[in-house]
Design a protein around this motif. Sequence first.
Motif, short mmCIF file in Angstrom:
data_model
loop_
_atom_site.label_atom_id
_atom_site.label_comp_id
_atom_site.label_asym_id
_atom_site.label_seq_id
_atom_site.Cartn_x
_atom_site.Cartn_y
_atom_site.Cartn_z
N ASP A 206 14.91 56.36 9.96
CA ASP A 206 15.22 57.35 10.98
C ASP A 206 13.95 57.63 11.79
OD1 ASP A 206 13.64 59.05 9.45
OD2 ASP A 206 15.34 60.05 8.51
N GLY A 207 13.99 58.64 12.63
CA GLY A 207 12.89 58.84 13.56
C GLY A 207 11.69 59.61 13.01
N TRP A 208 11.69 59.87 11.71
CA TRP A 208 10.62 60.67 11.10
C TRP A 208 9.24 60.06 11.36
CZ3 TRP A 208 8.96 65.04 9.60
CH2 TRP A 208 7.93 65.16 8.66
N PRO A 213 3.47 54.56 11.48
CA PRO A 213 2.45 53.50 11.38
C PRO A 213 3.00 52.12 11.02
CG PRO A 213 1.88 55.44 10.03
CD PRO A 213 3.30 55.58 10.44
N LEU A 214 4.30 52.01 10.71
CA LEU A 214 4.81 50.74 10.19
C LEU A 214 4.55 49.57 11.12
CD1 LEU A 214 8.19 51.63 8.47
CD2 LEU A 214 6.05 50.90 7.43
N GLN A 215 4.72 49.82 12.41
CA GLN A 215 4.55 48.75 13.39
C GLN A 215 3.17 48.08 13.27
OE1 GLN A 215 7.12 49.29 16.61
NE2 GLN A 215 7.30 47.28 15.69
N VAL A 223 14.25 51.92 14.52
CA VAL A 223 14.53 53.35 14.33
C VAL A 223 15.94 53.66 14.81
CG1 VAL A 223 13.88 55.69 15.01
CG2 VAL A 223 12.11 53.96 14.61
N THR A 224 16.70 54.35 13.97
CA THR A 224 18.02 54.85 14.37
C THR A 224 17.96 56.37 14.36
OG1 THR A 224 19.07 52.95 13.32
CG2 THR A 224 20.48 54.79 13.91
N ARG A 225 18.34 56.97 15.46
CA ARG A 225 18.30 58.43 15.54
C ARG A 225 19.71 59.00 15.51
NH1 ARG A 225 13.85 56.93 18.52
NH2 ARG A 225 11.94 57.89 17.70
N LEU A 236 23.07 57.74 8.85
CA LEU A 236 22.10 56.82 9.44
C LEU A 236 21.70 55.73 8.45
CD1 LEU A 236 19.64 59.18 11.31
CD2 LEU A 236 21.53 57.86 12.25
N MET A 237 21.58 56.11 7.19
CA MET A 237 21.11 55.20 6.16
C MET A 237 22.13 55.16 5.02
SD MET A 237 18.23 54.20 7.33
CE MET A 237 17.79 54.70 8.99
#
Length: 314
Positions: A206-208, A213-215, A223-225, A236-237
């Motif tokens: 999600d958008g947290w 930093p994952l990228q 990201v799914t919002r 979402l998950m």
Amino acid sequence: MFEAVEDYPGDLLELEARFSTDEACRGYWFRLRWPDGFACPRCGGRKAWPASDLLWECAGRHGQISVTGGTIFQDTHLPLTLWFRGAWWVTSQKNGVSAMGLQRVLGLKSYKAAWTMLHKLRHAMVRPGRDRLQGRVEVDEAFVGGEQEGVHGRQTESKAMIAVAVEEDGDGIGRIRMRRIADASAESLVPFIADSVEPGSVVHTDGWRGYHPLQTRGYEHEVTRLRRQDQPAWELMPRVHLAVALLKRWLLGTHQGGVSAEHLDAYLDEFTFRFNRRKSRRRGKLFYRLLEPSVAVAPAPYKSLIKSPAQPPF
Ligand SMILES: [Zn+2]
């Protein structure tokens, strides 16, 4: 000569027949640890002779080598026949077994002995250097523990936060990883993902901001919002949600919710071991899988399992 590499009992009767003596257990286990015959862990030398049931003497004057040294069986006071039965019960029961249940089926006098055996077996469920998840992987955090309070009249610590990673397999679920984390910060989440997911994979969150930093860590971050305010976050998950629901059901069912936050990781390891092998129809193979790595992992002395002695071991 040695039999086929994957050689395990097919059912309880076969287990009882094959592993009725410590000698038989030792022989089997010795072959798992040294498929090509004994090798001295200090010099690799193969010239050695048995000095006793559990000791080998290296010809290179490296002294006596304990067959169980450096494994979960090190310093055990229980016979290997009981260990093998314990490993069988843990793997043959669909939902595993509680310490009390294990104490009963093995006829152990002490609850502590059953509890320690279970925890050492859980320790062996995590294979060192195991493969990381790959492909598309859902990651989310969840709380475990708080909802049991009061329900079963048993003291549980307050909620523990866990991080969960689940491989997307079409609409279904592949393998999972779970770990207790201190909080939902990037400092907690990113190391979990680095340990659990192969770089180059798509990590779906999600958008947290803890995931931002994952990228920069070699992942493709998707990201799914939430689309609406009233949309439940778990939609979402959905795979993480399902895995966590099954985890909670297992903790409440097999272990009746009596799992303290401090030992939660061991239970997460067992749940993960079970879940990732849920399609395995041969129980004996799980038994083999459990014993196989247990010869290689470092020993887990009782002291290291009990972090705070004031806590009852549960
Ligand atoms: Zn040696």
